[in-house]
Design an enzyme around this catalytic site. Structure first.
Site, PDB file in Angstrom:
ATOM      1  CG  HIS A 199      -6.429   0.253  12.793  1.00  0.00           C
ATOM      2  ND1 HIS A 199      -7.385   1.246  12.491  1.00  0.00           N
ATOM      3  CD2 HIS A 199      -5.883   0.505  11.251  1.00  0.00           C
ATOM      4  CE1 HIS A 199      -7.276   2.505  11.046  1.00  0.00           C
ATOM      5  NE2 HIS A 199      -5.568   2.014  10.272  1.00  0.00           N
ATOM      6  CD  GLU A 200      -3.221  -2.495  10.952  1.00  0.00           C
ATOM      7  OE1 GLU A 200      -3.155  -2.128   9.407  1.00  0.00           O
ATOM      8  OE2 GLU A 200      -2.681  -1.036  10.812  1.00  0.00           O
ATOM      9  CD  GLU A 260      -6.575   3.128   6.447  1.00  0.00           C
ATOM     10  OE1 GLU A 260      -6.599   2.889   8.020  1.00  0.00           O
ATOM     11  OE2 GLU A 260      -6.063   2.703   5.475  1.00  0.00           O
ATOM     12  CB  ALA A 282       0.472  -2.016  11.879  1.00  0.00           C
ATOM     13  CG  MET A 283       0.480  -3.680   4.875  1.00  0.00           C
ATOM     14  SD  MET A 283      -0.632  -1.907   4.531  1.00  0.00           S
ATOM     15  CE  MET A 283      -1.761  -2.389   3.216  1.00  0.00           C
ATOM     16  CD  GLU A 284      -5.139  -2.216   5.508  1.00  0.00           C
ATOM     17  OE1 GLU A 284      -4.146  -1.877   6.438  1.00  0.00           O
ATOM     18  OE2 GLU A 284      -5.830  -0.966   5.121  1.00  0.00           O
ATOM     19  CG  ASN A 285      -0.069  -7.080   3.697  1.00  0.00           C
ATOM     20  OD1 ASN A 285       0.107  -5.934   2.889  1.00  0.00           O
ATOM     21  ND2 ASN A 285       0.989  -6.553   4.969  1.00  0.00           N
ATOM     22  CD  GLU A 325      -2.692   0.842   2.716  1.00  0.00           C
ATOM     23  OE1 GLU A 325      -2.567   0.449   3.144  1.00  0.00           O
ATOM     24  OE2 GLU A 325      -3.685   1.935   2.181  1.00  0.00           O
TER      25      GLU A 325
HETATM   26  N1  PHE Z   1      -2.939   0.747   5.916  1.00  0.00           N
HETATM   27  C1  PHE Z   1      -2.168   1.130   6.818  1.00  0.00           C
HETATM   28  C2  PHE Z   1      -3.494   0.887   8.134  1.00  0.00           C
HETATM   29  O1  PHE Z   1      -3.884   2.290   8.354  1.00  0.00           O
HETATM   30  C3  PHE Z   1      -1.735   2.059   6.500  1.00  0.00           C
HETATM   31  C4  PHE Z   1      -0.536   2.044   5.749  1.00  0.00           C
HETATM   32  C5  PHE Z   1      -0.312   2.331   4.829  1.00  0.00           C
HETATM   33  C6  PHE Z   1       0.870   1.401   5.984  1.00  0.00           C
HETATM   34  C7  PHE Z   1       0.533   2.603   3.562  1.00  0.00           C
HETATM   35  C8  PHE Z   1       1.640   0.818   5.119  1.00  0.00           C
HETATM   36  C9  PHE Z   1       1.851   2.349   4.061  1.00  0.00           C
HETATM   37  O2  PHE Z   1      -3.667   0.579   9.049  1.00  0.00           O
HETATM   38 ZN    ZN Z   2      -5.042   1.796   8.899  1.00  0.00          ZN
END
Ligand code: PHE
Ligand code: ZN
Length: 854
Positions: free
Chosen positions: A294-295, A317, A259-262, A126
């Site tokens: 959140h994730e 978001e 963090a990242m929600e993959n 992302e």
């Molecule tokens: N989408 C992630 C979040 O809000 C944030 C994020 C954006 C992480 C871009 C990495 C790069 O949880």
């Molecule tokens: Zn988010």
């Protein structure tokens, strides 16, 4: 192509130009042959042209890729490499595209795409990082199932979805849920797992894992519990269940964001998941719990329903921040969470909304989308949802949400889709409410009142100052929660939500025996700035009597601001009545300790600067600092005789538990310790430092000592104890700068950039130092200009390493127009210097030009 021109304005993307992609992506198969400097990625993607496509240009995004070969249906083809990707002539029927590319993960210091962190492979896609992994239509409205094969010698090799096979040197994964490429993830390395499990409400067993580097196993238990609580909460409150057999979280040290929600494979900045009582503070624990939630919540709000394009970022978001705030309120304390969120909103979002970087929660143009992961998109985006919920009521809110999940599951959506479910569920017209998504700027609401013959009238006037590109603003729908108190402190009207829709509007309350005291904007029911002429004695009355806990805090906060503003402007001594009110509150054991700690925490110096600016004064950072010092010293003296008793009474005994109750008590205890340390030469703090068995108390003691310039020995001891723990070392770096006197701040920060443990490659460490510099208001804005200079130098150096983090940290300059002409000139010089740097990234270029053009 004009990429030869130095620092020419990059391309701008517009919401109005949206066009769907001309092809359906039926399936994606990726094979990775891992190697630090030469990873090969083979992709096999089935495309089908859309019958109704407006545009059937076959363009795939790709950046920093070496194309080795391309084939269509097994036959080699020649692709045309163009700016930002490739084009190719393709058949007008379904076909299999195959490409082989080579990438260099070890050289990727931008931490975007496939990169390495401490010898471990990981990805961040992302918003537009997947195009650094292979050629692909890298846009969120293109969704597909992914099958992934990883070949390499790493002990653990993970991707999204469920594992489908593994053997010596390989692992295969399949994610059955169609997803956009930004949710793709791969992790490979020497990792150990902290396992767990969860049974969903329909009886499905889910395997849970937190993967960490060997040595960090002991810091996973809290995160695992937070994950299980989140899964249960989302079922209980939103009826949403997890949808795979496996949920993995991985901790990495080098990460640009939190963090990242993959899908099924969340990747976390280690600072946002690793926790132990010895190394993490109460604030860390609370934040970790919230980010894990959140994730996890993104699995539905973001992944199952995603965004059509990046202009819609707040769709996922804002909603997910709103959901995690509800979760934290339920797990901990609702009023405390609300107060903390409003403090953060005013500290981060209001300055953004009032400065050159102002943009609506749904922006309509950008050059670099990474620059729009902002407080406005996230936090104001969440506030907008809170307002919507207040306007339609709780039942209608959940009715609309159910409709949203039912109607849009599996789709890539827009703010229009989101508002439509509310309109359909409630029959309400939301066209005026939609202005919250398209207008930037924080509305000012001016309140006046009248009382005659038992009737009380409140008149509200709303206006929003101009923001870049938006000189005029139409009135918005503002939910204004109001209650009325009688002069003896009883509530004579319970909270009622008044709906403001016009520029000027009055509301009457009949049958009142006497002129009431109004409690306005309860719970902070809308993200606005309230302007009302009132007295400090009325504020003190509300601090003592308001039934709305948020507004009780707000009254104290407003009072604190008035006192400090008066000290700055007129050089007056701190108001005695206010000090008395504080003393009474601190000693009142009936009151929640967390609440007392919040009331006792003074408004930040930059908050005072912002307030002065809003009132038409030019803030003087040194004077604001001096007033803060005088105030705290006076308060300490006023409380002198009771401080030792208060300290003892609020000390939490027994084993450390990171719950809200203990955290509240420790917060109050730490505030008292910091006051005490100003009077006792640091004796108590030194004792606490020596005996602390948890980071919250160790850190509080160290901070109190360093602030009083009595912490040299402890700082040295802290370093020796924790030098091998990166996360604790970040605290050590930041604290020295945060505690430095204004004239010493830049020099302290500069010295720390020479420290062997300082690094440009680790965003946490860079932020610990440069973020603390920018966060020390009087130090950063010291008249010498040394703070500005040091930050600019470091941003220039970081830009070629990590553009995303550089650009984000440039925002430290966003308030520059608040200050006097000398400081403005100094900052302008630095901004121009950054802009003139050759090879400057698109990210930083956009941020700095926006700040300069205002
Ligand atoms: N989408 C992630 C979040 O809000 C944030 C994020 C954006 C992480 C871009 C990495 C790069 O949880
Ligand atoms: Zn988010």
């Amino acid at each position: 192509m004009n990429d030869a021109a130095p620092n020419a304005a990059p391309q701008t993307f517009y919401l109005k130009d949206y066009k769907p992609f001309g092809y359906e992506v039926e399936s994606v198969k990726l094979t990775f042959q891992l190697s630090p400097n030469a990873t090969k990625v083979h992709s096999a993607i089935r495309f089908t042209p859309k019958a109704d496509a407006e545009d059937n240009r076959f363009f795939l995004h790709g950046e920093q890729l070496s194309l080795i070969s391309a084939k269509i249906d097994g036959t080699p083809v020649t692709a045309r490499l163009v700016d930002g990707g490739l084009e190719c002539d393709v058949p007008r029927r379904s076909f299999l595209w195959e490409a082989e590319v080579e990438i260099d993960p070890a050289a990727d210091t931008a931490l975007e795409g496939l990169y390495m962190s401490n010898g471990m492979y990981c990805t961040q896609c992302e918003a537009e990082g997947f195009r650094k992994i292979t050629y692909y239509p890298d846009r969120p409205d293109v969704m597909s199932t992914f099958t992934v094969r990883i070949e390499g010698n790493e002990p653990v090799m993970l991707s999204n979805g469920n594992p489908t096979g593994a053997g010596e040197g390989w692992a295969e994964w399949h994610d059955p849920w169609p997803k956009p490429a930004y949710l793709f993830a791969l992790v490979a390395g020497d990792l150990v797992n902290h396992p767990g499990s969860f049974t969903t409400k329909s009886g499905k067993d889910v395997e849970l894992n937190i993967w960490v580097r060997p040595g960090d196993e002991g810091k996973c238990a809290f995160g695992m519990e937070a994950l299980k609580k989140s899964m249960k909460w989302d079922e209980d409150v939103y009826g949403l269940e997890y949808d795979l057999d496996l949920f993995n979280i991985v901790a990495v040290d080098d990460f640009n964001m939190g963090a990242m929600e993959n899908k099924g494979l969340n990747i976390f900045n280690s600072s946002c998941v690793l926790a132990s009582p010895e190394t993490s503070t109460d604030a860390n624990f609370e934040r970790i719990e919230a980010i894990i939630a959140h994730e996890y919540f993104h699995n539905w709000t973001g992944n199952r329903i995603t965004c059509r394009d990046w202009f819609q970022l707040c769709l996922k978001e804002g909603l997910t921040v709103f959901r995690d705030a509800q979760f934290t309120a339920d797990m901990r304390s609702e009023p405390v969470k609300r107060i903390e969120d409003v403090i953060a909103l005013r500290a981060r979002q209001f300055p953004e909304d009032g400065g050159p970087l102002a943009h609506p929660p749904r922006p309509e143009e950008f050059q670099e989308i990474n620059n729009f992961y902002t407080a406005t998109v996230y936090e104001k985006g969440a506030e907008v949802i809170g307002m919507l919920k207040r306007l339609v009521g709780d039942d209608n809110y959940y009715k609309a949400l159910n409709l949203y999940f039912e109607r849009h599951d599996g789709q890539a959506c827009t703010i229009e889709d989101w508002l439509k479910v509310f309109e359909d569920a409630t029959g309400r017209d939301l066209s005026q409410f939609k202005l919250w998504y398209s207008q930037a700027g924080t509305p000012r609401v001016k309140v006046s009142e009248e009382y005659a013959d038992g009737t009380y009238t409140l008149t509200f006037e709303q206006s929003t100052p101009p923001t870049p590109g938006q000189p005029e603003k139409a009135p918005r729908v503002i939910p204004m929660a109001v209650g009325l108190l009688s002069p003896n402190g009883d509530e004579v009207r319970a909270t009622e939500v008044l709906e403001l829709t016009e520029a000027k509007q009055s509301f009457t309350f009949d049958g009142l025996a006497s002129k009431p005291v109004p409690s306005i904007l309860r719970e902070f029911s809308a993200p606005v700035i309230l302007e009302r002429e009132t007295t400090n004695s009325e504020r003190a009355f509300l601090l003592a009597h308001d039934t709305d806990p948020f507004n009780r805090w707000e009254a104290g906060n407003a009072l604190a601001k008035e006192v400090r503003v008066a000290m700055v402007l007129d050089g007056t001594a701190p108001d005695a009545a206010y000090l008395d009110a504080l003393e009474k509150l601190v000693r009142d054991d009936e009151q929640d300790p967390a609440f007392r700690a919040l009331v006792l925490s003074p408004p930040s110096q930059s908050d005072i600067a912002q307030t002065l600016h809003e009132r038409g004064h030019t803030p003087d950072p040194q004077k604001i600092y001096d007033a803060a010092e005088t105030f705290t010293q006076t308060l300490a003296q006023q409380l002198e005789t009771s401080l030792p008793r208060l300290y003892a009474a609020t000390t939490v005994e027994g084993p450390y538990v990171p719950d809200a109750d203990g955290a509240g008590k420790r917060a109050l205890n730490s505030r008292i310790l910091s006051l005490l340390t100003r009077l006792d030469g640091g004796e108590q703090a030194a004792r606490q430092y020596a005996s602390a068995d948890n980071m919250t108390q160790q850190y509080a003691a160290l901070a109190a000592l360093m602030k009083a310039e009595k912490g040299e020995a402890q700082s040295q001891a802290f370093f020796e104890q924790w030098q091998d723990d990166r996360l604790v070392m970040d605290k050590w770096f930041a604290l020295q700068i945060a505690c430095a006197a204004p004239e010493a701040t830049a020099a302290t920060a500069k010295e720390l950039t020479q420290h062997p443990l300082f690094s440009m490659k680790n965003p946490n460490r860079f932020r610990a130092v440069m973020g603390a510099l920018a966060g020390n208001h009087a130090g950063f804005h010291h008249a010498s200009g040394a703070g500005y200079q040091l930050l600019a130098e470091n941003l220039i150096a970081l830009d070629s390493v990590n553009p995303q983090t550089t650009a984000r940290m440039c925002a430290a300059f966003q308030t520059w127009k608040r200050y006097d002409s000398k400081r403005q000139a100094q900052i302008q010089t630095e901004l121009e210097r950054i802009l003139a740097t050759s090879g400057l990234s698109r990210d930083t270029h956009e941020m700095v030009s926006r700040m300069l053009s205002a």
